[in-house]
Design a protein around this motif. Structure first.
Motif, short mmCIF file in Angstrom:
data_model
loop_
_atom_site.label_atom_id
_atom_site.label_comp_id
_atom_site.label_asym_id
_atom_site.label_seq_id
_atom_site.Cartn_x
_atom_site.Cartn_y
_atom_site.Cartn_z
N UNK A 83 26.15 13.46 8.33
CA UNK A 83 27.25 12.96 7.50
C UNK A 83 28.15 14.12 7.06
N UNK A 84 27.53 15.26 6.74
CA UNK A 84 28.29 16.45 6.35
C UNK A 84 29.15 16.90 7.53
N UNK A 85 28.56 16.92 8.71
CA UNK A 85 29.27 17.30 9.93
C UNK A 85 30.47 16.40 10.18
N UNK A 86 30.26 15.08 10.03
CA UNK A 86 31.34 14.13 10.33
C UNK A 86 32.46 14.18 9.29
N UNK A 87 32.12 14.63 8.08
CA UNK A 87 33.19 14.91 7.12
C UNK A 87 34.06 16.05 7.64
N UNK A 88 33.41 17.04 8.25
CA UNK A 88 34.14 18.15 8.86
C UNK A 88 35.07 17.66 9.96
N UNK A 89 34.60 16.70 10.76
CA UNK A 89 35.44 16.12 11.82
C UNK A 89 36.67 15.45 11.22
N UNK A 90 36.43 14.69 10.15
CA UNK A 90 37.53 13.94 9.52
C UNK A 90 38.57 14.87 8.88
N UNK A 91 38.10 15.88 8.17
CA UNK A 91 39.03 16.80 7.48
C UNK A 91 39.85 17.62 8.47
N UNK A 92 39.27 17.93 9.64
CA UNK A 92 40.02 18.68 10.66
C UNK A 92 41.23 17.85 11.11
N UNK A 93 41.02 16.54 11.30
CA UNK A 93 42.12 15.66 11.73
C UNK A 93 43.17 15.51 10.64
N UNK A 94 42.79 15.77 9.39
CA UNK A 94 43.73 15.73 8.27
C UNK A 94 44.37 17.11 8.03
N UNK A 95 44.12 18.02 8.97
CA UNK A 95 44.69 19.39 8.93
C UNK A 95 44.14 20.25 7.79
N UNK A 96 43.02 19.85 7.21
CA UNK A 96 42.39 20.66 6.17
C UNK A 96 41.30 21.51 6.84
N UNK A 97 41.73 22.54 7.54
CA UNK A 97 40.83 23.35 8.37
C UNK A 97 39.82 24.12 7.50
N UNK A 98 40.27 24.60 6.36
CA UNK A 98 39.38 25.38 5.48
C UNK A 98 38.21 24.54 4.98
N UNK A 99 38.52 23.31 4.55
CA UNK A 99 37.44 22.42 4.08
C UNK A 99 36.54 22.00 5.24
N UNK A 100 37.15 21.78 6.38
CA UNK A 100 36.40 21.45 7.59
C UNK A 100 35.41 22.57 7.91
N UNK A 101 35.89 23.81 7.83
CA UNK A 101 35.06 25.00 8.07
C UNK A 101 33.87 25.04 7.10
N UNK A 102 34.14 24.80 5.83
CA UNK A 102 33.09 24.81 4.80
C UNK A 102 32.03 23.75 5.08
N UNK A 103 32.48 22.59 5.51
CA UNK A 103 31.55 21.48 5.79
C UNK A 103 30.70 21.76 7.02
N UNK A 104 31.30 22.33 8.05
CA UNK A 104 30.51 22.69 9.25
C UNK A 104 29.46 23.75 8.89
N UNK A 105 29.85 24.70 8.04
CA UNK A 105 28.90 25.73 7.59
C UNK A 105 27.74 25.10 6.81
N UNK A 106 28.07 24.13 5.98
CA UNK A 106 27.04 23.45 5.19
C UNK A 106 26.08 22.68 6.10
N UNK A 107 26.64 22.01 7.10
CA UNK A 107 25.82 21.26 8.06
C UNK A 107 24.87 22.20 8.80
N UNK A 108 25.38 23.38 9.20
CA UNK A 108 24.56 24.38 9.91
C UNK A 108 23.44 24.90 9.01
#
Length: 287
Positions: free
Chosen positions: A181-206
């Motif tokens: 779910x954390x990862x897929x939030x990263x997917x969603x935020x990337x499409x909303x052009x919020x790359x920084x938040x997407x990055x943080x979420x991918x890091x959290x998932x990892x």
């Protein structure tokens, strides 16, 4: 003499009849007629065996056993559910829906029936029906984090990113270590052009699980600002799961157009070509 003969005849008849009865009894076989309870118990045992075979990947054998269990006891919704799972594993989606409808007729208050239906509807590209089925199941079991996550995925497919993010949030509230779910939030935020938040979420998932998907997602986020780390992460991701080299596979994992474009640019980097070719060769061998 006459009386004596009569007595002899009577005794003879009695003896004959006695032995005749004994003879008949000796050739009549003994039949055991099982009780309804014993049949139900046997069908559940067969159903459990079918489920175990399903778990071990023996899909055809599982299907045959599940069919047998339902034939013995067609009044148990649990057996219809097991049969539907075996049918799904064998890609018999229409049959699976029929089995789930029968289970629902027996007991309409079981959330698993509707969650399984949503899975079938997604397999046959009926998103609207999948959504309805999930919502029905969640009315019965509102805190099922996997079902909430799946509903979020449908919203992600519909490009309703804010709606999807809210559902992923809800899923994480119930199960904080649910990295998917954390990862897929990263997917969603990337499409909303919020790359920084997407990055943080991918890091959290990892940090929860070092899976290939958030590794490659993070690599795509870092492609411009830190290419060396991006390349390192991409190599690691492809080594873990070569399937992520494929555009179509990433699409199946609900990667949006913007993240796909960024990833394609990254994978064209000269320093990644050896890893990309190796990943592609592994996919070809496995298929």
């Amino acid at each position: 003499m006459k009386k004596f003969l009569k007595n002899i005849i009577c005794i003879s008849l009695i003896t004959f009849n006695f032995f005749k009865v004994e003879k008949v009894q000796s050739i009549v076989p003994y039949y055991y007629f099982p009780t309804i309870k014993s049949l139900q118990k046997e069908s559940l045992s067969i159903g459990k065996s079918a489920y175990q075979l399903l778990y071990f990947g023996q899909y055809k054998d599982s299907l045959n056993l599940a069919k047998l269990a339902v034939k013995i006891n067609a009044a148990d919704e649990k057996l219809w559910l097991i049969l539907s799972e075996a049918q799904i594993a064998n890609k018999l989606y229409k049959n699976a829906l029929q089995s789930l409808n029968k289970a629902e007729k027996i007991n309409s208050n079981i959330s698993e029936i509707y969650f399984a239906k949503s899975n079938v509807f997604l397999q046959i590209a009926q998103q609207k029906n999948a959504k309805i089925a999930l919502e029905t199941g969640l009315k019965i079991e509102p805190n099922n984090h996997k079902a909430i996550f799946q509903l979020g995925n449908i919203l992600l497919m519909e490009k309703n990113y804010l709606g999807a993010i809210k559902l992923f949030d809800k899923s994480i509230e119930i199960k904080p270590d649910f990295w998917q779910a954390v990862n897929n939030q990263g997917l969603a935020y990337f499409e909303k052009n919020n790359i920084n938040l997407s990055k943080t979420l991918f890091e959290k998932a990892i940090s929860i699980e070092e899976n290939a998907e958030p590794l490659l997602g993070l690599a795509s986020c870092l492609r411009i600002k830190n290419i060396n780390l991006a390349l390192e992460l991409a190599k690691k991701a492809l080594a873990k799961n070569p399937n992520y080299v494929s555009y179509e596979y990433r699409k199946e994992q609900l990667w949006g157009e913007k993240l796909q474009k960024s990833t394609e640019i990254l994978l064209q980097n000269k320093k990644l070509q050896e890893d990309v070719l190796l990943a592609k060769s592994k996919i070809n061998i496995s298929s």
